[in-house]
Design a protein around this motif. Structure first.
Motif, PDB file in Angstrom:
ATOM      1  N   HIS A 279     -14.921 -22.235  -4.543  1.00 46.10           N
ATOM      2  CA  HIS A 279     -16.307 -21.786  -4.458  1.00 46.10           C
ATOM      3  C   HIS A 279     -16.468 -20.418  -5.128  1.00 46.10           C
ATOM      4  N   HIS A 280     -17.633 -20.210  -5.734  1.00 43.15           N
ATOM      5  CA  HIS A 280     -17.956 -18.904  -6.301  1.00 43.15           C
ATOM      6  C   HIS A 280     -18.490 -17.945  -5.241  1.00 43.15           C
ATOM      7  N   SER A 281     -18.907 -18.479  -4.106  1.00 46.03           N
ATOM      8  CA  SER A 281     -19.347 -17.655  -2.981  1.00 46.03           C
ATOM      9  C   SER A 281     -18.448 -17.956  -1.784  1.00 46.03           C
ATOM     10  N   ILE A 282     -17.888 -16.904  -1.202  1.00 43.96           N
ATOM     11  CA  ILE A 282     -16.986 -17.070  -0.061  1.00 43.96           C
ATOM     12  C   ILE A 282     -17.500 -16.213   1.088  1.00 43.96           C
TER      13      ILE A 282
ATOM     14  N   GLU B  67     -29.833 -15.063  -0.442  1.00 44.41           N
ATOM     15  CA  GLU B  67     -29.335 -13.731  -0.768  1.00 44.41           C
ATOM     16  C   GLU B  67     -28.395 -13.782  -1.976  1.00 44.41           C
ATOM     17  N   ASP B  68     -27.511 -14.788  -2.016  1.00 35.94           N
ATOM     18  CA  ASP B  68     -26.621 -14.951  -3.162  1.00 35.94           C
ATOM     19  C   ASP B  68     -27.417 -15.171  -4.445  1.00 35.94           C
ATOM     20  N   GLU B  69     -28.456 -15.992  -4.360  1.00 37.72           N
ATOM     21  CA  GLU B  69     -29.275 -16.282  -5.542  1.00 37.72           C
ATOM     22  C   GLU B  69     -29.983 -15.027  -6.037  1.00 37.72           C
ATOM     23  N   LYS B  70     -30.471 -14.203  -5.112  1.00 41.40           N
ATOM     24  CA  LYS B  70     -31.134 -12.957  -5.504  1.00 41.40           C
ATOM     25  C   LYS B  70     -30.164 -12.007  -6.187  1.00 41.40           C
ATOM     26  N   ILE B  71     -28.945 -11.931  -5.672  1.00 42.62           N
ATOM     27  CA  ILE B  71     -27.947 -11.041  -6.270  1.00 42.62           C
ATOM     28  C   ILE B  71     -27.640 -11.480  -7.694  1.00 42.62           C
ATOM     29  N   ARG B  72     -27.410 -12.773  -7.885  1.00 40.40           N
ATOM     30  CA  ARG B  72     -27.072 -13.274  -9.218  1.00 40.40           C
ATOM     31  C   ARG B  72     -28.234 -13.098 -10.196  1.00 40.40           C
ATOM     32  N   ASN B  73     -29.456 -13.391  -9.742  1.00 41.66           N
ATOM     33  CA  ASN B  73     -30.623 -13.230 -10.612  1.00 41.66           C
ATOM     34  C   ASN B  73     -30.829 -11.764 -10.989  1.00 41.66           C
ATOM     35  N   CYS B  74     -30.606 -10.871 -10.039  1.00 44.27           N
ATOM     36  CA  CYS B  74     -30.788  -9.437 -10.301  1.00 44.27           C
ATOM     37  C   CYS B  74     -29.793  -8.955 -11.348  1.00 44.27           C
TER      38      CYS B  74
ATOM     39  N   HIS C  93     -19.436 -16.410 -14.785  1.00 43.51           N
ATOM     40  CA  HIS C  93     -19.956 -16.658 -13.451  1.00 43.51           C
ATOM     41  C   HIS C  93     -19.849 -15.378 -12.637  1.00 43.51           C
ATOM     42  N   ILE C  94     -20.500 -15.387 -11.491  1.00 40.66           N
ATOM     43  CA  ILE C  94     -20.527 -14.217 -10.608  1.00 40.66           C
ATOM     44  C   ILE C  94     -19.976 -14.637  -9.249  1.00 40.66           C
ATOM     45  N   GLY C  95     -18.879 -14.027  -8.860  1.00 40.25           N
ATOM     46  CA  GLY C  95     -18.280 -14.326  -7.567  1.00 40.25           C
ATOM     47  C   GLY C  95     -18.769 -13.371  -6.489  1.00 40.25           C
ATOM     48  N   ILE C  96     -19.015 -13.903  -5.298  1.00 45.08           N
ATOM     49  CA  ILE C  96     -19.523 -13.096  -4.183  1.00 45.08           C
ATOM     50  C   ILE C  96     -18.656 -13.345  -2.950  1.00 45.08           C
ATOM     51  N   LYS C  97     -18.164 -12.256  -2.367  1.00 45.69           N
ATOM     52  CA  LYS C  97     -17.414 -12.325  -1.115  1.00 45.69           C
ATOM     53  C   LYS C  97     -18.097 -11.425  -0.099  1.00 45.69           C
ATOM     54  N   LYS C  98     -18.384 -11.972   1.072  1.00 42.68           N
ATOM     55  CA  LYS C  98     -19.111 -11.222   2.095  1.00 42.68           C
ATOM     56  C   LYS C  98     -18.252 -11.014   3.326  1.00 42.68           C
ATOM     57  N   ARG C  99     -18.325  -9.800   3.849  1.00 47.34           N
ATOM     58  CA  ARG C  99     -17.727  -9.459   5.138  1.00 47.34           C
ATOM     59  C   ARG C  99     -18.821  -8.904   6.047  1.00 47.34           C
ATOM     60  N   ILE C 100     -18.427  -8.475   7.206  1.00 49.51           N
ATOM     61  CA  ILE C 100     -19.412  -7.967   8.155  1.00 49.51           C
ATOM     62  C   ILE C 100     -20.106  -6.732   7.611  1.00 49.51           C
ATOM     63  N   ASP C 101     -19.327  -5.824   6.994  1.00 42.62           N
ATOM     64  CA  ASP C 101     -19.887  -4.558   6.533  1.00 42.62           C
ATOM     65  C   ASP C 101     -19.802  -4.369   5.027  1.00 42.62           C
ATOM     66  N   LEU C 102     -19.459  -5.430   4.274  1.00 47.00           N
ATOM     67  CA  LEU C 102     -19.253  -5.274   2.835  1.00 47.00           C
ATOM     68  C   LEU C 102     -19.648  -6.536   2.087  1.00 47.00           C
ATOM     69  N   ILE C 103     -20.301  -6.343   0.949  1.00 48.64           N
ATOM     70  CA  ILE C 103     -20.583  -7.423   0.001  1.00 48.64           C
ATOM     71  C   ILE C 103     -19.882  -7.074  -1.304  1.00 48.64           C
ATOM     72  N   GLN C 104     -18.921  -7.875  -1.681  1.00 53.51           N
ATOM     73  CA  GLN C 104     -18.162  -7.640  -2.903  1.00 53.51           C
ATOM     74  C   GLN C 104     -18.617  -8.606  -3.981  1.00 53.51           C
ATOM     75  N   VAL C 105     -19.051  -8.070  -5.108  1.00 54.07           N
ATOM     76  CA  VAL C 105     -19.546  -8.872  -6.225  1.00 54.07           C
ATOM     77  C   VAL C 105     -18.639  -8.644  -7.423  1.00 54.07           C
ATOM     78  N   ILE C 106     -18.112  -9.732  -7.985  1.00 58.44           N
ATOM     79  CA  ILE C 106     -17.252  -9.654  -9.161  1.00 58.44           C
ATOM     80  C   ILE C 106     -17.948 -10.384 -10.306  1.00 58.44           C
ATOM     81  N   ILE C 107     -18.203  -9.657 -11.393  1.00 63.22           N
ATOM     82  CA  ILE C 107     -18.864 -10.233 -12.560  1.00 63.22           C
ATOM     83  C   ILE C 107     -17.788 -10.596 -13.576  1.00 63.22           C
ATOM     84  N   TYR C 108     -17.630 -11.894 -13.835  1.00 58.34           N
ATOM     85  CA  TYR C 108     -16.680 -12.365 -14.837  1.00 58.34           C
ATOM     86  C   TYR C 108     -17.429 -12.495 -16.157  1.00 58.34           C
TER      87      TYR C 108
END
Length: 223
Positions: free
Chosen positions: A18-21, A35-42, A65-80
């Motif tokens: 998955h590209h979103s975890i 929220e994932d869609e908004k991040i990628r569109n932005c 592609h754009i990978g997104i990993k979410k934690r309780i206090d962090l959103i990590q976005v990796i742009i490939y």
């Protein structure tokens, strides 16, 4: 079955991931997807804005592609990205500006946002980048057959074992929409061990919207 199901979804859990975890409760699942869609569109809009401000019209964004990993206090976005010059030049300022733009898209004061850029070594082995290349050629009114042939040549240089390119719509301004496609090598869509990269891309022309689909056979696991 190979013509009806997305090759990426068909292989999730084997050789595709998955590209979103992240994990969400059932009542928050749809909100997290939005929220994932908004991040990628932005991010896509920001890269296009930078490109427009620098008056670069002959190149495409090159985001695989754009990978997104979410934690309780962090959103990590990796742009490939295949051609990161637009974001690397003035990197610190530009990344901070991008993070501010993305932060505005959703209300989250309890989570930090971290954006990283990862360069792809063989960009033309990514179907999204090839689709953007074909779209750019079509906007320049290059023959669609010539654009498809060149895209296949670029993919072969990356070591791809097979590639299929399909364009649908009012090609060359014809009154009746049609589908044109070409293939080089093998595309084993029903072999789960075969890693197939796939994308769907649309382009707006003066004659209407054209749809571009690309399948790339990367490799096959030994069974």
């Amino acid at each position: 079955m190979g013509q009806k199901i997305n090759p990426l979804g068909f292989r999730l859990g084997t050789n595709q991931s998955h590209h979103s975890i992240w994990f969400a409760q059932p009542n928050h699942f749809s909100r997290s997807l939005q929220e994932d869609e908004k991040i990628r569109n932005c991010i896509q809009n920001y890269v296009k804005k930078v490109k427009k401000n620098k008056r670069i019209s002959s190149r495409f964004e090159g985001i695989a592609h754009i990978g997104i990993k979410k934690r309780i206090d962090l959103i990590q976005v990796i742009i490939y990205i295949g051609f990161p010059n637009l974001l690397i030049e003035g990197r610190t300022r530009r990344i901070e500006d991008l993070q501010r733009n993305v932060q505005k898209e959703f209300n989250s004061v309890n989570r930090r946002l971290y954006i990283a850029i990862k360069k792809i070594e063989k960009p033309y082995g990514q179907p999204n980048i090839l689709a953007e290349y074909i779209a750019l050629q079509l906007k320049k009114k290059v023959s669609f057959r010539k654009a498809m042939k060149k895209a296949i040549e670029l993919a072969e240089q990356t070591g791809a074992k097979g590639i299929q390119v399909q364009i649908a719509g009012r090609i060359n301004g014809k009154e009746i929409a049609r589908v044109e496609w070409t293939r080089k090598g093998r595309i084993p869509l029903q072999t789960i061990r075969a890693k197939i990269d796939h994308c769907s891309h649309s382009i707006r022309t003066i004659y209407g919207v054209l749809g571009i689909k690309i399948w790339i056979f990367v490799n096959q696991e030994k069974g």
